[in-house]
Design a protein around this motif. Structure first.
Motif, PDB file in Angstrom:
ATOM      1  N   VAL A  12     -71.160  33.864  63.645  1.00  0.00           N
ATOM      2  CA  VAL A  12     -71.350  32.789  62.828  1.00  0.00           C
ATOM      3  C   VAL A  12     -72.697  31.856  63.182  1.00  0.00           C
ATOM      4  O   VAL A  12     -73.294  32.085  64.122  1.00  0.00           O
ATOM      5  CB  VAL A  12     -70.271  31.549  62.826  1.00  0.00           C
ATOM      6  N   GLN A  13     -73.134  31.218  62.248  1.00  0.00           N
ATOM      7  CA  GLN A  13     -74.414  30.271  62.427  1.00  0.00           C
ATOM      8  C   GLN A  13     -73.866  29.079  63.234  1.00  0.00           C
ATOM      9  O   GLN A  13     -72.903  28.593  62.918  1.00  0.00           O
ATOM     10  CB  GLN A  13     -75.202  30.039  61.342  1.00  0.00           C
ATOM     11  N   ALA A  14     -74.967  28.185  64.023  1.00  0.00           N
ATOM     12  CA  ALA A  14     -74.605  26.862  64.371  1.00  0.00           C
ATOM     13  C   ALA A  14     -73.916  26.207  63.452  1.00  0.00           C
ATOM     14  O   ALA A  14     -74.689  26.158  62.293  1.00  0.00           O
ATOM     15  CB  ALA A  14     -75.625  26.495  65.056  1.00  0.00           C
ATOM     16  N   GLY A  15     -73.059  25.166  63.590  1.00  0.00           N
ATOM     17  CA  GLY A  15     -72.678  24.270  62.683  1.00  0.00           C
ATOM     18  C   GLY A  15     -71.477  24.774  61.884  1.00  0.00           C
ATOM     19  O   GLY A  15     -70.705  24.104  61.043  1.00  0.00           O
ATOM     20  N   ASP A  16     -71.308  26.271  61.731  1.00  0.00           N
ATOM     21  CA  ASP A  16     -70.031  26.739  61.022  1.00  0.00           C
ATOM     22  C   ASP A  16     -68.785  26.576  61.729  1.00  0.00           C
ATOM     23  O   ASP A  16     -68.677  26.091  62.889  1.00  0.00           O
ATOM     24  CB  ASP A  16     -70.364  28.109  60.866  1.00  0.00           C
ATOM     25  N   SER A  17     -67.780  26.815  61.150  1.00  0.00           N
ATOM     26  CA  SER A  17     -66.456  26.958  61.519  1.00  0.00           C
ATOM     27  C   SER A  17     -65.893  28.360  61.531  1.00  0.00           C
ATOM     28  O   SER A  17     -66.141  29.356  60.850  1.00  0.00           O
ATOM     29  CB  SER A  17     -65.431  26.096  60.578  1.00  0.00           C
ATOM     30  N   LEU A  18     -64.780  28.359  62.476  1.00  0.00           N
ATOM     31  CA  LEU A  18     -63.994  29.634  62.585  1.00  0.00           C
ATOM     32  C   LEU A  18     -62.598  29.158  63.060  1.00  0.00           C
ATOM     33  O   LEU A  18     -62.447  28.170  63.797  1.00  0.00           O
ATOM     34  CB  LEU A  18     -64.559  30.621  63.682  1.00  0.00           C
ATOM     35  N   ARG A  19     -61.465  30.111  62.612  1.00  0.00           N
ATOM     36  CA  ARG A  19     -60.452  29.814  63.133  1.00  0.00           C
ATOM     37  C   ARG A  19     -59.714  31.126  63.778  1.00  0.00           C
ATOM     38  O   ARG A  19     -59.680  32.194  63.155  1.00  0.00           O
ATOM     39  CB  ARG A  19     -59.213  29.414  61.950  1.00  0.00           C
ATOM     40  N   LEU A  20     -59.352  30.774  65.106  1.00  0.00           N
ATOM     41  CA  LEU A  20     -58.819  31.899  65.800  1.00  0.00           C
ATOM     42  C   LEU A  20     -57.343  31.875  65.751  1.00  0.00           C
ATOM     43  O   LEU A  20     -56.574  30.744  65.732  1.00  0.00           O
ATOM     44  CB  LEU A  20     -59.389  31.954  67.297  1.00  0.00           C
ATOM     45  N   SER A  21     -56.611  33.115  65.734  1.00  0.00           N
ATOM     46  CA  SER A  21     -55.214  33.125  65.831  1.00  0.00           C
ATOM     47  C   SER A  21     -54.760  33.858  66.768  1.00  0.00           C
ATOM     48  O   SER A  21     -55.632  34.860  67.396  1.00  0.00           O
ATOM     49  CB  SER A  21     -54.943  33.752  64.417  1.00  0.00           C
ATOM     50  N   CYS A  22     -53.683  33.972  67.399  1.00  0.00           N
ATOM     51  CA  CYS A  22     -52.723  34.520  68.443  1.00  0.00           C
ATOM     52  C   CYS A  22     -51.616  34.751  68.245  1.00  0.00           C
ATOM     53  O   CYS A  22     -50.753  33.916  67.956  1.00  0.00           O
ATOM     54  CB  CYS A  22     -53.334  33.794  69.675  1.00  0.00           C
ATOM     55  N   ALA A  23     -51.254  35.960  67.793  1.00  0.00           N
ATOM     56  CA  ALA A  23     -49.976  36.375  67.517  1.00  0.00           C
ATOM     57  C   ALA A  23     -49.131  37.105  68.629  1.00  0.00           C
ATOM     58  O   ALA A  23     -49.571  37.597  69.451  1.00  0.00           O
ATOM     59  CB  ALA A  23     -49.900  37.682  66.360  1.00  0.00           C
ATOM     60  N   ALA A  24     -48.059  36.319  68.844  1.00  0.00           N
ATOM     61  CA  ALA A  24     -47.081  36.661  70.083  1.00  0.00           C
ATOM     62  C   ALA A  24     -45.958  37.506  69.536  1.00  0.00           C
ATOM     63  O   ALA A  24     -45.302  37.406  68.546  1.00  0.00           O
ATOM     64  CB  ALA A  24     -46.712  35.540  70.685  1.00  0.00           C
ATOM     65  N   SER A  25     -45.738  38.403  70.430  1.00  0.00           N
ATOM     66  CA  SER A  25     -44.374  39.128  70.283  1.00  0.00           C
ATOM     67  C   SER A  25     -43.704  39.319  71.713  1.00  0.00           C
ATOM     68  O   SER A  25     -44.295  39.182  72.596  1.00  0.00           O
ATOM     69  CB  SER A  25     -44.648  40.508  69.717  1.00  0.00           C
ATOM     70  N   GLY A  26     -42.229  39.792  71.664  1.00  0.00           N
ATOM     71  CA  GLY A  26     -41.860  39.926  72.845  1.00  0.00           C
ATOM     72  C   GLY A  26     -40.566  38.823  73.109  1.00  0.00           C
ATOM     73  O   GLY A  26     -39.842  38.324  72.290  1.00  0.00           O
ATOM     74  N   ARG A  27     -41.002  38.223  74.290  1.00  0.00           N
ATOM     75  CA  ARG A  27     -40.010  36.938  74.779  1.00  0.00           C
ATOM     76  C   ARG A  27     -40.161  35.898  73.648  1.00  0.00           C
ATOM     77  O   ARG A  27     -41.178  35.894  72.815  1.00  0.00           O
ATOM     78  CB  ARG A  27     -40.137  36.785  76.136  1.00  0.00           C
ATOM     79  N   THR A  28     -39.241  34.910  73.698  1.00  0.00           N
ATOM     80  CA  THR A  28     -39.195  33.756  72.683  1.00  0.00           C
ATOM     81  C   THR A  28     -40.520  32.941  73.005  1.00  0.00           C
ATOM     82  O   THR A  28     -40.898  32.373  74.054  1.00  0.00           O
ATOM     83  CB  THR A  28     -38.285  32.974  72.939  1.00  0.00           C
ATOM     84  N   PHE A  29     -41.316  33.125  71.978  1.00  0.00           N
ATOM     85  CA  PHE A  29     -42.741  32.343  71.948  1.00  0.00           C
ATOM     86  C   PHE A  29     -42.580  30.736  72.172  1.00  0.00           C
ATOM     87  O   PHE A  29     -43.372  30.235  72.894  1.00  0.00           O
ATOM     88  CB  PHE A  29     -43.489  32.543  70.336  1.00  0.00           C
ATOM     89  N   SER A  30     -41.707  30.178  71.575  1.00  0.00           N
ATOM     90  CA  SER A  30     -41.524  28.783  71.310  1.00  0.00           C
ATOM     91  C   SER A  30     -40.830  28.311  72.886  1.00  0.00           C
ATOM     92  O   SER A  30     -40.911  27.119  73.266  1.00  0.00           O
ATOM     93  CB  SER A  30     -40.441  28.409  70.724  1.00  0.00           C
ATOM     94  N   ASN A  31     -40.632  29.374  73.873  1.00  0.00           N
ATOM     95  CA  ASN A  31     -40.422  28.969  75.399  1.00  0.00           C
ATOM     96  C   ASN A  31     -41.470  28.621  76.006  1.00  0.00           C
ATOM     97  O   ASN A  31     -41.669  28.046  77.107  1.00  0.00           O
ATOM     98  CB  ASN A  31     -39.644  29.995  75.886  1.00  0.00           C
TER      99      ASN A  31
END
Length: 119
Positions: A12-31
């Motif tokens: 991206v160019q300076a000043g732009d935005s991005l949204r990163l995501s991180c998907a979890a699997s396996g043990r209980t994510f909310s722990n």
């Protein structure tokens, strides 16, 4: 064991935005508290942001405060990093991790996603 997969990086160019995501699997994510870290070329990996397991508290390194926002959706087993007003110095590989904000120890890591910000 928790498996983490990041996505959303790009060029991206300076000043732009991005949204990163991180998907979890396996043990209980909310722990787990979740964190984002980044590593620029030739440099060590550094903390960027973290969020507690229920999302009640968030933490940021000074250089991203006011520009980045960490959030999570436990129903989707996903943590996000919204990055606004990006700067060339934000260029790095971004990693998500699962662990504890109380002791700063993260047990599980993703493979990383590249973010490149051009000037």
């Amino acid at each position: 064991q928790v498996q983490l997969v990041e996505s959303g990086g790009g060029l991206v160019q300076a000043g732009d935005s991005l949204r990163l995501s991180c998907a979890a699997s396996g043990r209980t994510f909310s722990n787990y508290d979740m964190g984002w870290f980044r590593q620029a070329p030739g440099k060590e990996r550094h903390f960027v942001a973290a969020i507690t397991w229920r999302g009640a508290r968030t933490y940021y390194t000074d250089s991203v405060k006011g520009r980045f926002t960490i959030s999570r959706d436990n129903a989707k087993n996903t943590v996000y990093l919204q990055m606004n007003s990006l700067k060339p110095e934000d260029t790095a590989v971004y990693y998500c991790a699962a662990g504890s904000t109380s002791n700063g120890w993260y047990d599980f890591w993703g493979q990383g996603t590249q973010v490149t910000v051009s000037s």
